[in-house]
Enzyme design. Sequence first.
Site, short mmCIF file in Angstrom:
data_model
loop_
_atom_site.label_atom_id
_atom_site.label_comp_id
_atom_site.label_asym_id
_atom_site.label_seq_id
_atom_site.Cartn_x
_atom_site.Cartn_y
_atom_site.Cartn_z
N ARG A 133 0.85 -1.20 0.00
CA ARG A 133 0.00 0.00 0.00
C ARG A 133 0.88 1.24 0.00
NH1 ARG A 133 -5.46 -1.79 2.07
NH2 ARG A 133 -5.39 -3.88 1.22
N GLU B 140 0.65 4.11 1.04
CA GLU B 140 -0.01 5.07 1.93
C GLU B 140 1.06 5.78 2.73
OE1 GLU B 140 -2.30 2.19 4.01
OE2 GLU B 140 -4.00 2.35 2.66
N ARG C 191 -0.25 1.68 13.04
CA ARG C 191 -0.94 0.50 12.49
C ARG C 191 -0.78 0.33 10.99
NH1 ARG C 191 -6.91 1.88 13.97
NH2 ARG C 191 -5.92 2.43 15.91
N HIS C 192 -0.08 1.26 10.36
CA HIS C 192 0.07 1.19 8.91
C HIS C 192 1.49 0.87 8.49
CE1 HIS C 192 -3.75 3.46 8.97
NE2 HIS C 192 -3.97 2.75 7.90
N GLU D 120 -9.13 -2.05 13.65
CA GLU D 120 -9.68 -2.86 12.56
C GLU D 120 -8.67 -3.93 12.17
OE1 GLU D 120 -10.30 -0.83 8.70
OE2 GLU D 120 -9.57 -2.77 7.95
N SER E 147 -11.53 -6.46 6.85
CA SER E 147 -12.69 -6.04 6.07
C SER E 147 -13.17 -7.26 5.31
CB SER E 147 -12.32 -4.98 5.04
OG SER E 147 -11.97 -3.80 5.67
N ARG F 264 -1.12 -6.88 12.12
CA ARG F 264 -1.99 -6.25 13.13
C ARG F 264 -2.43 -7.25 14.19
NH1 ARG F 264 -5.96 -1.81 10.28
NH2 ARG F 264 -4.27 -0.58 9.37
P1 AMO Z 1 -8.58 -3.79 3.59
O1 AMO Z 1 -8.00 -2.77 2.71
O2 AMO Z 1 -9.49 -3.30 4.67
O3 AMO Z 1 -9.44 -4.84 2.76
O4 AMO Z 1 -7.41 -4.64 4.24
C1 AMO Z 1 -7.69 -5.80 5.00
C2 AMO Z 1 -6.89 -5.82 6.28
O5 AMO Z 1 -5.51 -5.71 6.00
C3 AMO Z 1 -4.85 -4.97 7.02
N1 AMO Z 1 -4.25 -3.75 6.43
C4 AMO Z 1 -3.07 -3.23 6.79
N2 AMO Z 1 -2.16 -3.61 7.70
C5 AMO Z 1 -1.05 -2.88 7.85
N3 AMO Z 1 -0.76 -1.79 7.10
C6 AMO Z 1 -1.64 -1.34 6.17
N4 AMO Z 1 -1.35 -0.28 5.43
C7 AMO Z 1 -2.86 -2.09 5.98
N5 AMO Z 1 -3.92 -1.96 5.15
C8 AMO Z 1 -4.75 -2.98 5.45
C9 AMO Z 1 -5.90 -4.62 8.05
C10 AMO Z 1 -7.17 -4.66 7.22
O6 AMO Z 1 -8.31 -4.88 8.00
N6 AMO Z 1 -9.73 -6.70 -0.33
C11 AMO Z 1 -10.15 -6.30 0.99
C12 AMO Z 1 -10.41 -7.48 1.90
C13 AMO Z 1 -11.61 -8.31 1.54
O7 AMO Z 1 -12.70 -7.75 1.39
O8 AMO Z 1 -11.46 -9.55 1.43
C14 AMO Z 1 -9.03 -5.45 1.61
O9 AMO Z 1 -7.91 -5.45 1.17
O10 AMO Z 1 -5.90 -5.63 9.04
#
Ligand code: AMO
Length: 428
Positions: A204, A206, A212-213, A352, A355, A402
């Site tokens: 990502r 981001e 948490r990211h 979280e 998702s 996480r």
């Molecule tokens: P989403 O974008 O919510 O959903 O990501 C799912 C889970 O991945 C983890 N996560 C992260 N952990 C650390 N750093 C990050 N930048 C980060 N981004 C996400 C979190 C999050 O809840 N395709 C959908 C999933 C689905 O619907 O099956 C998705 O990617 O724990």
Amino acid sequence: MRCLIKDLKENKASEIRGMVSKVRDTKYMVFVMIKDRSGFIQVSIDKNEQKDLLDKALSITTGSIVSFTGVMKLSEYVRQGGKEFIPEKIEIISLAETIPLEENANADTKQDYRWLDLRTPKNEFLFNIQSEFVKYMREYLYNNDFTEIHTPKLLGAASESGSSVFEVKYFDTKAYLAQSPQFYKQMAIASGIERVFEVAPAFRAENSNTNRHCTEFTSFDLEFAYIDSYKDVMKLEQELLTYALKNIKEEYGDIIKERYGIDVVVPTKDFPVIDLNDLLSELNKRYGYVIPEYDIGDMNAETEKLAYKFAMEEYNSEFIFVTGFSKEKRPFYHMRKDNIPEGFDLIWRGMEITSGSQREHRYDVLSAQAKEKGLGKDVEFYMQFFKYGCPPHGGFAIGVDRITMLLLGLDHIREAQFLFRGPNRLNP
Ligand code: AMO
């Protein structure tokens, strides 16, 4: 031949090899603490009786890799099991320089020397625990007819959203790093596999420096077919996590308590489910919380924290499912009913972790939802998966980093990763 420390027999000549965690030079004795994957033992060298070994013993430094040949003795003077090892021969396999990492080093220095940081007692079992947690989640899925797949991380199109995707040079053209295996796990369903999962990196772009990211994390993804509702998806996740937590508690509960000061709590009842609007009015009523305008229809870090507080107070549950997000805030591939996405987030200990949703498998509806989000060419290949027969299905993704962080009560996700990747961190 190497003998593991746990397999040593009293008075039996053996060779042990491992890493030195401490050397103590006293008036009459030199003590070397040595550790292998099975445990640790004190090696005792008597300055008067083992003069020939003395120089070598005294040159051993913390972190060195050594081999000792000798015998294990039981001694009432030795703590922790009363075992000590009396060497006849010492070999220094790899001599360590002075360890440059102080115990109270700052987070950045710890990352610079991550492999040394991982030697500390706090981190000693970190990856055993993480590995076992993932093992139990896998085990649950294997027991329920799931198949592990491996999808590409180099993509020809920017998948779900162009904004948080890394672009890489790919010969004469561009490629993108996968943000999620979303499209491909759904392709597996259209291929007729019915139940799939994958544990793999997700990227990502981001630029956020939160606790948490990260820019690369490990995503535990699954997808399964012939569901009747997104509620089937939540049910499976609840069972999966309960199974993993139960086993982790049995195996590592005491160590987690001792090293991290936190209990592993195995859920004993269904995770509560709450609609986002109902949650927000509860949070307002109880804590005076008002969500900022730009987050309406979604959650933010503060909402997640308070949702946990509410779940503990109201249900005595560390977990809470939140449903009823707005379609503007959710991906186009979520199935909708009365314009509300049939999906959820799962909050654990204030964050979280997941998702998920039922997916829209009807080509025409999916097409319209993609168009509404302004997605065109980039999702064309994905849309094809739904043209030639595809069963109703759903799934979710759990962030492995996480859950590790939350399981152990760590302050920052970088402490839960083997090597952290963030906006300012690409090395080692
Ligand atoms: P989403 O974008 O919510 O959903 O990501 C799912 C889970 O991945 C983890 N996560 C992260 N952990 C650390 N750093 C990050 N930048 C980060 N981004 C996400 C979190 C999050 O809840 N395709 C959908 C999933 C689905 O619907 O099956 C998705 O990617 O724990």
